[in-house]
Design a protein around this motif. Structure first.
Motif, PDB file in Angstrom:
ATOM      1  N   LEU A  30       0.977  -1.538   0.074  1.00 17.06           N
ATOM      2  CA  LEU A  30       0.325   0.215   0.023  1.00 17.06           C
ATOM      3  C   LEU A  30       0.526   1.341  -0.161  1.00 17.06           C
ATOM      4  CD1 LEU A  30      -2.944  -1.460   2.522  1.00 17.06           C
ATOM      5  CD2 LEU A  30      -2.849  -0.640   0.255  1.00 17.06           C
ATOM      6  N   LEU A  31       1.613   1.788   0.933  1.00 18.24           N
ATOM      7  CA  LEU A  31       2.773   2.278   0.964  1.00 18.24           C
ATOM      8  C   LEU A  31       3.447   2.820  -0.369  1.00 18.24           C
ATOM      9  CD1 LEU A  31       4.798   1.572   4.132  1.00 18.24           C
ATOM     10  CD2 LEU A  31       3.101   3.182   3.811  1.00 18.24           C
ATOM     11  N   ARG A  32       3.744   1.864  -1.066  1.00 20.06           N
ATOM     12  CA  ARG A  32       4.415   1.608  -2.213  1.00 20.06           C
ATOM     13  C   ARG A  32       4.230   2.183  -3.274  1.00 20.06           C
ATOM     14  NH1 ARG A  32       8.326  -3.052  -5.381  1.00 20.06           N
ATOM     15  NH2 ARG A  32       9.468  -1.242  -6.907  1.00 20.06           N
ATOM     16  N   PHE A  33       2.113   1.385  -3.681  1.00 19.39           N
ATOM     17  CA  PHE A  33       2.371   1.780  -4.957  1.00 19.39           C
ATOM     18  C   PHE A  33       0.990   2.543  -4.921  1.00 19.39           C
ATOM     19  CE2 PHE A  33       3.888  -2.735  -5.336  1.00 19.39           C
ATOM     20  CZ  PHE A  33       4.148  -2.504  -6.834  1.00 19.39           C
ATOM     21  N   SER A  34       1.445   4.007  -3.868  1.00 14.45           N
ATOM     22  CA  SER A  34       0.241   5.252  -4.651  1.00 14.45           C
ATOM     23  C   SER A  34       0.432   5.124  -5.200  1.00 14.45           C
ATOM     24  CB  SER A  34       0.682   5.771  -2.511  1.00 14.45           C
ATOM     25  OG  SER A  34       0.373   6.898  -2.868  1.00 14.45           O
ATOM     26  N   PRO A  35      -0.271   6.131  -5.738  1.00 14.66           N
ATOM     27  CA  PRO A  35       0.093   6.996  -6.991  1.00 14.66           C
ATOM     28  C   PRO A  35       0.124   8.673  -6.355  1.00 14.66           C
ATOM     29  CG  PRO A  35      -2.244   7.324  -6.175  1.00 14.66           C
ATOM     30  CD  PRO A  35      -1.931   6.268  -4.800  1.00 14.66           C
ATOM     31  N   SER A  36       1.020   9.217  -7.295  1.00 11.58           N
ATOM     32  CA  SER A  36       1.663  10.354  -7.215  1.00 11.58           C
ATOM     33  C   SER A  36       1.966  11.385  -8.302  1.00 11.58           C
ATOM     34  CB  SER A  36       2.927  10.576  -6.175  1.00 11.58           C
ATOM     35  OG  SER A  36       3.909  10.156  -6.981  1.00 11.58           O
ATOM     36  N   SER A  37       1.605  12.108  -8.217  1.00 10.10           N
ATOM     37  CA  SER A  37       1.817  13.632  -9.336  1.00 10.10           C
ATOM     38  C   SER A  37       3.322  13.019  -9.765  1.00 10.10           C
ATOM     39  CB  SER A  37       1.990  14.864  -9.048  1.00 10.10           C
ATOM     40  OG  SER A  37       1.877  15.417 -10.244  1.00 10.10           O
ATOM     41  N   VAL A  38       3.119  13.399 -11.492  1.00  9.40           N
ATOM     42  CA  VAL A  38       4.071  12.482 -12.279  1.00  9.40           C
ATOM     43  C   VAL A  38       4.677  11.566 -11.474  1.00  9.40           C
ATOM     44  CG1 VAL A  38       4.419  14.903 -13.508  1.00  9.40           C
ATOM     45  CG2 VAL A  38       6.008  14.264 -11.365  1.00  9.40           C
ATOM     46  N   VAL A  89       1.938  12.875  -0.197  1.00  9.42           N
ATOM     47  CA  VAL A  89       2.059  12.526   0.472  1.00  9.42           C
ATOM     48  C   VAL A  89       1.446  12.628   1.632  1.00  9.42           C
ATOM     49  CG1 VAL A  89       3.128  11.789   3.131  1.00  9.42           C
ATOM     50  CG2 VAL A  89       5.429  12.606   0.682  1.00  9.42           C
ATOM     51  N   TYR A  90       0.158  13.096   1.769  1.00 11.91           N
ATOM     52  CA  TYR A  90      -0.759  12.910   2.199  1.00 11.91           C
ATOM     53  C   TYR A  90      -1.698  12.218   1.354  1.00 11.91           C
ATOM     54  CZ  TYR A  90      -0.673  15.863   6.575  1.00 11.91           C
ATOM     55  OH  TYR A  90      -0.014  16.624   7.892  1.00 11.91           O
ATOM     56  N   LEU A  91      -1.413  12.465  -0.386  1.00 14.41           N
ATOM     57  CA  LEU A  91      -2.469  11.060  -0.904  1.00 14.41           C
ATOM     58  C   LEU A  91      -2.155  10.591  -1.334  1.00 14.41           C
ATOM     59  CD1 LEU A  91      -4.298  11.337  -3.866  1.00 14.41           C
ATOM     60  CD2 LEU A  91      -1.683  11.318  -5.239  1.00 14.41           C
ATOM     61  N   ASN A  92      -1.016   9.124  -0.183  1.00 12.36           N
ATOM     62  CA  ASN A  92      -0.399   8.160  -0.167  1.00 12.36           C
ATOM     63  C   ASN A  92      -1.551   8.024   0.887  1.00 12.36           C
ATOM     64  OD1 ASN A  92       0.445   6.145   1.322  1.00 12.36           O
ATOM     65  ND2 ASN A  92       2.412   6.503  -0.236  1.00 12.36           N
ATOM     66  N   ILE A  93      -0.915   9.040   2.427  1.00 18.38           N
ATOM     67  CA  ILE A  93      -2.004   8.570   3.652  1.00 18.38           C
ATOM     68  C   ILE A  93      -3.902   8.349   3.430  1.00 18.38           C
ATOM     69  CG2 ILE A  93      -2.508   9.237   5.748  1.00 18.38           C
ATOM     70  CD1 ILE A  93      -0.190  11.280   5.633  1.00 18.38           C
ATOM     71  N   GLY A  94      -4.088   9.257   2.252  1.00 23.85           N
ATOM     72  CA  GLY A  94      -5.236   8.426   2.233  1.00 23.85           C
ATOM     73  C   GLY A  94      -5.961   7.180   2.139  1.00 23.85           C
ATOM     74  N   GLN A  95      -5.178   6.756   1.194  1.00 27.58           N
ATOM     75  CA  GLN A  95      -5.271   5.774  -0.007  1.00 27.58           C
ATOM     76  C   GLN A  95      -4.606   4.659   1.147  1.00 27.58           C
ATOM     77  OE1 GLN A  95      -4.136   4.649  -4.281  1.00 27.58           O
ATOM     78  NE2 GLN A  95      -2.555   3.516  -3.016  1.00 27.58           N
ATOM     79  N   PHE A  96      -4.301   4.931   1.919  1.00 25.87           N
ATOM     80  CA  PHE A  96      -3.510   3.858   3.109  1.00 25.87           C
ATOM     81  C   PHE A  96      -4.267   3.992   4.024  1.00 25.87           C
ATOM     82  CE2 PHE A  96      -0.815   3.085   7.401  1.00 25.87           C
ATOM     83  CZ  PHE A  96      -0.329   1.710   6.282  1.00 25.87           C
ATOM     84  N   LEU A  97      -4.859   4.375   4.185  1.00 22.33           N
ATOM     85  CA  LEU A  97      -5.861   4.432   5.758  1.00 22.33           C
ATOM     86  C   LEU A  97      -7.424   3.502   5.266  1.00 22.33           C
ATOM     87  CD1 LEU A  97      -6.002   8.131   7.309  1.00 22.33           C
ATOM     88  CD2 LEU A  97      -5.059   5.992   7.981  1.00 22.33           C
ATOM     89  N   LEU A  98      -7.479   3.728   3.917  1.00 28.91           N
ATOM     90  CA  LEU A  98      -8.711   3.164   3.359  1.00 28.91           C
ATOM     91  C   LEU A  98      -8.428   1.796   3.157  1.00 28.91           C
ATOM     92  CD1 LEU A  98     -11.690   2.600   2.328  1.00 28.91           C
ATOM     93  CD2 LEU A  98     -10.244   4.005   0.010  1.00 28.91           C
ATOM     94  N   GLY A  99      -6.818   1.493   2.284  1.00 35.82           N
ATOM     95  CA  GLY A  99      -6.575   0.286   2.207  1.00 35.82           C
ATOM     96  C   GLY A  99      -6.205  -1.002   3.701  1.00 35.82           C
ATOM     97  N   VAL A 100      -5.714   0.303   4.308  1.00 33.70           N
ATOM     98  CA  VAL A 100      -5.716  -0.891   6.013  1.00 33.70           C
ATOM     99  C   VAL A 100      -7.066  -1.020   6.324  1.00 33.70           C
ATOM    100  CG1 VAL A 100      -3.924   0.111   6.282  1.00 33.70           C
ATOM    101  CG2 VAL A 100      -5.182   0.658   7.257  1.00 33.70           C
ATOM    102  N   ALA A 101      -7.794  -0.489   5.495  1.00 35.17           N
ATOM    103  CA  ALA A 101      -9.344  -0.864   6.768  1.00 35.17           C
ATOM    104  C   ALA A 101     -10.132  -2.162   6.106  1.00 35.17           C
ATOM    105  CB  ALA A 101     -10.928   0.389   6.510  1.00 35.17           C
ATOM    106  N   THR A 102      -9.849  -2.092   4.871  1.00 42.03           N
ATOM    107  CA  THR A 102      -9.976  -3.347   3.681  1.00 42.03           C
ATOM    108  C   THR A 102      -9.601  -4.822   4.585  1.00 42.03           C
ATOM    109  OG1 THR A 102      -8.600  -3.124   2.377  1.00 42.03           O
ATOM    110  CG2 THR A 102     -10.573  -1.428   2.167  1.00 42.03           C
ATOM    111  N   LEU A 103      -8.763  -5.007   5.172  1.00 40.52           N
ATOM    112  CA  LEU A 103      -7.789  -5.414   5.489  1.00 40.52           C
ATOM    113  C   LEU A 103      -8.350  -6.129   6.814  1.00 40.52           C
ATOM    114  CD1 LEU A 103      -4.062  -5.210   4.779  1.00 40.52           C
ATOM    115  CD2 LEU A 103      -5.568  -6.354   3.412  1.00 40.52           C
ATOM    116  N   GLY A 104      -9.065  -4.783   7.475  1.00 42.77           N
ATOM    117  CA  GLY A 104      -9.507  -5.450   9.110  1.00 42.77           C
ATOM    118  C   GLY A 104      -8.826  -4.563  10.191  1.00 42.77           C
TER     119      GLY A 104
END
Length: 232
Positions: free
Chosen positions: A45-53, A157-172
């Motif tokens: 989740l940390l590594r594959f987050s989107p980022s600008s360019v 980095v905040y874009l990464n954090i947003g995806q990360f929070l949702l991602g870990v939620a899907t893992l319970g």
């Protein structure tokens, strides 16, 4: 098993289920630990987050030992002691840090990784310099014209954090994002500024203490669509 396999197993759950049920845990059960399998997914989740360019202007510290969590907790002891307990009792803690600069050698490192991963396989002579030119252009816009390069990288980095929070939620897995940290203490503890980064946020990860976590029993509260959404 990848995170996609996990998603396939949850075919009866809409993504909005996780949006509506995740929350910031306020107390953790120190006896419950995240499995090694899920730690692997957390790293993805940390590594594959989107980022600008695809600039990926971040670095992470993953603390899973008692010693490691205690080092992170030093950043809360003086001004933010209300966050200390969650860090120490969580299974793991992630420090999110942002780059301080985007030097040419870093941009070329990203470019070389893209080439190694096959991004330019169709026509390297054309696509590789185009990618480098486009990424450099946007970096220079924020550095020279808008003069907000640091802020721009922080937003990635905040874009990464947003995806990360949702991602870990899907893992319970429960999570608590914390800006209540002394960044200077955290940066010094892990030598982040010497590496070209500065900390932005800490996210505690683990499993809620059902009895102590008052937030688990509270309903979500969000502004209505009439306030936040314009449809045209």
């Amino acid at each position: 098993m990848t995170i996609h396999d996990v998603a396939k197993q949850a075919t009866t759950l809409d993504i909005t289920h996780f949006v509506k049920t995740r929350y910031s845990a306020k107390a953790y059960d120190a006896s419950k630990k995240i499995s090694d399998e899920n730690i692997g997914r957390i790293k993805e989740l940390l590594r594959f987050s989107p980022s600008s360019v695809n600039g990926q202007p971040w670095h992470f510290v993953l603390a899973g030992t008692e010693e490691g969590k205690a080092r992170v907790a030093k950043a809360t002891e003086t001004r933010f002691p209300f966050n200390t307990g969650s860090i120490l009792k969580a299974s793991h803690v992630v420090v999110f840090a942002s780059r301080l600069e985007l030097p040419e050698d870093y941009l070329l490192k990203v470019l070389d990784q893209e080439e190694a991963d096959g991004r330019f396989a169709a026509d390297p002579a054309t696509f590789k310099p185009q990618m480098h030119g486009g990424r450099t252009m946007f970096a220079n816009i924020h550095k020279q014209d808008m003069k907000d390069l640091q802020h721009w990288m922080d937003k990635q980095v905040y874009l990464n954090i947003g995806q990360f929070l949702l991602g870990v939620a899907t893992l319970g897995i429960d999570a608590t994002p914390m800006e209540g940290i002394d960044n200077a203490v955290l940066d010094a503890e892990f030598g982040l500024r010497e590496k070209g980064y500065s900390s932005l946020m800490v996210v505690a990860l683990g499993y809620r203490d059902q009895a102590a976590d008052f937030n688990a029993r509270l309903p979500k509260s969000r502004l209505p669509y009439s306030e936040i959404l314009t449809e045209v």
